[in-house]
Design a protein around this motif. Structure first.
Motif: not given
Length: 73
Positions: A27-53
């Motif tokens: 849960a912590y790392w998933l939240d971190k991934a969303y924070a990186h999405l908000d900051s612009g470091l990640f995009d939707e495809s990156d989040i899709a990979e993380v969500e799948e895992l």
């Protein structure tokens, strides 16, 4: 600058995916991934990979918690 940013992106994504695959505080790392999405470091495809895992991890937990069928039934 772009090369440095791409390297940061790759290392961060790889680290988050590794932690989730290992089942360490998913849960912590998933939240971190969303924070990186908000900051612009990640995009939707990156989040899709993380969500799948993360989904695979939580599905595994659900399967482990399911009661096993009794042999006599």
């Amino acid at each position: 600058m772009a090369v440095k940013s791409k390297s940061r992106h790759d290392l961060t994504l790889r680290s988050i995916k590794r932690e989730i695959q290992a089942g360490r505080d998913v849960a912590y790392w998933l939240d971190k991934a969303y924070a990186h999405l908000d900051s612009g470091l990640f995009d939707e495809s990156d989040i899709a990979e993380v969500e799948e895992l993360a989904a695979a991890y939580y599905d595994g937990l659900d399967r482990a918690e399911e009661p096993t069928e009794q042999e006599g039934e």
